[in-house]
Design a protein around this motif. Structure first.
Motif, PDB file in Angstrom:
ATOM      1  N   ALA A 110      53.631  31.909  26.692  1.00 35.06           N
ATOM      2  CA  ALA A 110      54.815  32.086  27.620  1.00 35.06           C
ATOM      3  C   ALA A 110      54.411  31.673  29.069  1.00 35.06           C
ATOM      4  CB  ALA A 110      53.624  33.667  27.669  1.00 35.06           C
ATOM      5  N   ASP A 111      55.917  31.428  29.371  1.00 36.10           N
ATOM      6  CA  ASP A 111      55.641  30.450  30.560  1.00 36.10           C
ATOM      7  C   ASP A 111      55.281  31.161  32.250  1.00 36.10           C
ATOM      8  OD1 ASP A 111      57.507  29.319  29.383  1.00 36.10           O
ATOM      9  OD2 ASP A 111      59.273  30.566  29.259  1.00 36.10           O
ATOM     10  N   HIS A 112      55.146  33.179  31.596  1.00 34.68           N
ATOM     11  CA  HIS A 112      55.099  33.495  33.090  1.00 34.68           C
ATOM     12  C   HIS A 112      53.913  35.016  32.256  1.00 34.68           C
ATOM     13  CE1 HIS A 112      56.224  35.455  36.902  1.00 34.68           C
ATOM     14  NE2 HIS A 112      54.847  35.329  36.837  1.00 34.68           N
ATOM     15  N   VAL A 113      52.674  35.194  32.898  1.00 29.35           N
ATOM     16  CA  VAL A 113      52.330  36.011  32.287  1.00 29.35           C
ATOM     17  C   VAL A 113      52.602  37.140  33.652  1.00 29.35           C
ATOM     18  CG1 VAL A 113      49.602  37.109  32.530  1.00 29.35           C
ATOM     19  CG2 VAL A 113      50.721  34.516  31.170  1.00 29.35           C
ATOM     20  N   LEU A 114      52.880  38.219  33.391  1.00 33.54           N
ATOM     21  CA  LEU A 114      52.318  39.329  34.632  1.00 33.54           C
ATOM     22  C   LEU A 114      51.772  40.240  33.888  1.00 33.54           C
ATOM     23  CD1 LEU A 114      54.137  40.629  36.373  1.00 33.54           C
ATOM     24  CD2 LEU A 114      55.633  42.235  35.140  1.00 33.54           C
ATOM     25  N   VAL A 115      50.438  40.340  34.797  1.00 29.68           N
ATOM     26  CA  VAL A 115      48.861  40.962  34.444  1.00 29.68           C
ATOM     27  C   VAL A 115      49.480  42.347  35.620  1.00 29.68           C
ATOM     28  CG1 VAL A 115      46.451  41.279  34.917  1.00 29.68           C
ATOM     29  CG2 VAL A 115      47.648  38.704  34.434  1.00 29.68           C
ATOM     30  N   VAL A 116      48.837  43.346  35.267  1.00 33.15           N
ATOM     31  CA  VAL A 116      48.966  45.021  35.518  1.00 33.15           C
ATOM     32  C   VAL A 116      48.048  45.526  35.853  1.00 33.15           C
ATOM     33  CG1 VAL A 116      50.101  47.022  34.993  1.00 33.15           C
ATOM     34  CG2 VAL A 116      51.257  44.980  34.007  1.00 33.15           C
ATOM     35  N   THR A 117      47.867  46.081  36.867  1.00 33.19           N
ATOM     36  CA  THR A 117      46.666  46.131  37.377  1.00 33.19           C
ATOM     37  C   THR A 117      47.096  48.187  38.205  1.00 33.19           C
ATOM     38  OG1 THR A 117      44.342  46.532  38.022  1.00 33.19           O
ATOM     39  CG2 THR A 117      46.030  45.343  39.132  1.00 33.19           C
ATOM     40  N   THR A 118      45.749  48.803  37.949  1.00 36.21           N
ATOM     41  CA  THR A 118      45.995  49.689  39.215  1.00 36.21           C
ATOM     42  C   THR A 118      44.915  50.016  40.132  1.00 36.21           C
ATOM     43  OG1 THR A 118      44.250  50.848  38.645  1.00 36.21           O
ATOM     44  CG2 THR A 118      46.692  51.744  37.520  1.00 36.21           C
ATOM     45  N   CYS A 119      44.771  50.579  41.266  1.00 35.89           N
ATOM     46  CA  CYS A 119      44.013  50.293  42.293  1.00 35.89           C
ATOM     47  C   CYS A 119      41.983  50.040  41.508  1.00 35.89           C
ATOM     48  CB  CYS A 119      44.637  50.907  43.136  1.00 35.89           C
ATOM     49  SG  CYS A 119      45.673  50.988  43.752  1.00 35.89           S
ATOM     50  N   GLU A 120      42.255  51.538  40.685  1.00 41.28           N
ATOM     51  CA  GLU A 120      40.668  51.768  40.400  1.00 41.28           C
ATOM     52  C   GLU A 120      40.252  50.263  40.174  1.00 41.28           C
ATOM     53  OE1 GLU A 120      41.139  54.262  36.512  1.00 41.28           O
ATOM     54  OE2 GLU A 120      42.379  55.508  38.085  1.00 41.28           O
ATOM     55  N   ALA A 121      38.734  50.695  40.572  1.00 44.54           N
ATOM     56  CA  ALA A 121      38.212  49.213  40.051  1.00 44.54           C
ATOM     57  C   ALA A 121      38.071  48.658  38.674  1.00 44.54           C
ATOM     58  CB  ALA A 121      36.634  49.986  40.509  1.00 44.54           C
ATOM     59  N   THR A 122      37.300  49.495  37.367  1.00 41.86           N
ATOM     60  CA  THR A 122      37.698  49.222  36.271  1.00 41.86           C
ATOM     61  C   THR A 122      38.834  48.474  36.097  1.00 41.86           C
ATOM     62  OG1 THR A 122      38.874  51.633  36.150  1.00 41.86           O
ATOM     63  CG2 THR A 122      36.190  51.056  36.178  1.00 41.86           C
ATOM     64  N   ALA A 123      40.240  49.239  36.274  1.00 40.38           N
ATOM     65  CA  ALA A 123      41.375  48.234  35.865  1.00 40.38           C
ATOM     66  C   ALA A 123      41.537  46.837  36.966  1.00 40.38           C
ATOM     67  CB  ALA A 123      43.055  49.010  36.239  1.00 40.38           C
ATOM     68  N   MET A 124      41.087  46.402  38.162  1.00 43.96           N
ATOM     69  CA  MET A 124      40.677  45.131  38.709  1.00 43.96           C
ATOM     70  C   MET A 124      40.071  44.501  37.733  1.00 43.96           C
ATOM     71  SD  MET A 124      40.776  46.976  42.657  1.00 43.96           S
ATOM     72  CE  MET A 124      40.951  45.148  43.166  1.00 43.96           C
ATOM     73  N   THR A 125      38.789  45.081  37.696  1.00 38.28           N
ATOM     74  CA  THR A 125      37.547  43.945  36.796  1.00 38.28           C
ATOM     75  C   THR A 125      38.679  43.848  35.890  1.00 38.28           C
ATOM     76  OG1 THR A 125      35.912  45.899  38.018  1.00 38.28           O
ATOM     77  CG2 THR A 125      35.148  44.281  35.815  1.00 38.28           C
ATOM     78  N   ASP A 126      39.339  44.199  34.970  1.00 42.43           N
ATOM     79  CA  ASP A 126      39.765  44.442  33.389  1.00 42.43           C
ATOM     80  C   ASP A 126      40.652  43.213  33.583  1.00 42.43           C
ATOM     81  OD1 ASP A 126      38.242  45.994  32.208  1.00 42.43           O
ATOM     82  OD2 ASP A 126      38.706  46.823  31.848  1.00 42.43           O
ATOM     83  N   ALA A 127      41.927  43.231  34.463  1.00 41.65           N
ATOM     84  CA  ALA A 127      42.823  42.146  34.664  1.00 41.65           C
ATOM     85  C   ALA A 127      41.978  40.821  35.650  1.00 41.65           C
ATOM     86  CB  ALA A 127      43.804  42.977  35.975  1.00 41.65           C
ATOM     87  N   TYR A 128      40.655  40.839  36.041  1.00 43.16           N
ATOM     88  CA  TYR A 128      40.242  40.060  36.634  1.00 43.16           C
ATOM     89  C   TYR A 128      40.306  39.175  35.596  1.00 43.16           C
ATOM     90  CZ  TYR A 128      37.254  36.378  38.490  1.00 43.16           C
ATOM     91  OH  TYR A 128      36.357  35.690  39.025  1.00 43.16           O
TER      92      TYR A 128
END
Ligand SMILES: Nc1ncnc2c1ncn2[C@@H]1O[C@H](COP(=O)(O)OP(=O)(O)OP(=O)(O)O)[C@@H](O)[C@H]1O
Ligand SMILES: [Mg+2]
Length: 281
Positions: free
Chosen positions: A152-170
């Motif tokens: 893709a040209d652009h990746v939009l990473v979606v997270t929530t404020c939860e630590a698990t979602a943030m860790t996985d987004a990272y």
């Protein structure tokens, strides 16, 4: 002769590929990818952009459920020669074009070279004729998800404020950087209790990415938790159509408008689908 020379039809090397490709991904599941992809697609289409939405969730794809379309046919039917590309495109709200089951692309390994060329040529034509292709990926960092994102040209990473979602987004951002992704990476924080909480999440993640990966993660905005989105899902109607005046619809429209401004025509000698095919083979 190299692999690429074998698999890429000549056509993709010379064509101008107009559509910008946006992959919506997350790491953790259930954070809102499909809803964001669908609603962004509708907002862009409503502003006269030609949009193709691709459901690239191999196992649990539910774009068709959310858009309330009957996805009897998908890419695999085209590969088998049963259906043409026009027949596997479903026309959704505001004229969005929806392709279900990009999982078919995995079975490319089993089809002949002629069919593979046909698929690629048709998909490349689709990219040339549209303004935006939005890929709704599966959760996780499987090879296929990463392949779609890297193309893709652009990746939009979606997270929530939860630590698990943030860790996985990272984790996803780290994999993209590790694979030398050269496009733009943006973060959207979804289901935030407040805009301020969402902004804090963005800042934390962007800071970690800058410090440890030495990259800038763009700020795509915050979407608050809104019961109307859940209600819209139950109605099988994207929220921007079910509740157009809600705050979440306004935030989605603003996100689409920011993305839409970056959809200027571009030249690309391989194109998104060419890159996807290169990744898989
Ligand atoms: N902003 C929001 N406010 C309230 N609920 C939300 C919001 N965004 C998503 N949800 C809830 O989360 C659910 C999952 O959303 P969605 O299917 O878009 O996630 P996903 O990331 O695509 O999931 P998967 O990883 O399974 O593909 C929705 O059905 C809805 O109930
Ligand atoms: Mg989904």
């Amino acid at each position: 002769m190299g692999k690429e020379a074998l698999y890429l039809p000549q056509i993709t090397r010379t064509q101008r590929c107009r559509a910008q490709v946006l992959a919506v991904t997350s790491g953790k599941g259930g954070v809102g990818k499909t809803n964001i992809a669908a609603n962004l697609g509708i907002c862009l289409a409503a502003s006269h952009k030609k949009v193709v939405l691709v459901d690239a969730d191999m196992s649990l794809g539910n774009l068709d459920v959310l858009m309330n379309i009957n996805s009897k046919y998908n890419i695999s039917h085209m590969l088998s020669g049963q259906k043409s590309i026009e027949e596997i495109i479903h026309v959704g709200p505001e004229g969005t074009e929806i392709i279900c089951g990009a999982s078919g692309i995995e079975s490319l390994a089993e089809v002949g070279e002629f069919q593979r060329h046909r698929l690629l040529a048709e998909l490349t034509r689709l990219q040339r004729d549209s303004d935006a292709i939005i890929i709704d990926t599966a959760a996780g960092i499987s090879r296929s998800v990463v392949g779609f994102c890297l193309a893709a040209d652009h990746v939009l990473v979606v997270t929530t404020c939860e630590a698990t979602a943030m860790t996985d987004a990272y984790g996803m951002i780290k994999v993209l950087v590790g694979n030398r992704f050269d496009g733009r990476i943006s973060l959207v924080v979804n289901m935030a209790e407040t805009i301020a909480a969402g902004r804090k999440t963005y800042q934390q993640l962007a800071q970690v990415a800058r410090r440890f990966l030495d990259i800038h993660v763009y700020d795509a905005g915050v979407l608050v938790k809104d019961e109307r989105l859940r209600s819209a899902v139950r109605k099988r109607t994207p929220v921007v159509l079910a509740y157009p005046k809600s705050q979440i619809s306004a935030s989605l429209a603003a996100l689409a408008s920011r993305l839409g401004n970056g959809l200027a025509a571009q030249t690309d000698d391989v194109g998104f689908f060419g890159k996807v095919v290169n990744w898989f083979f």
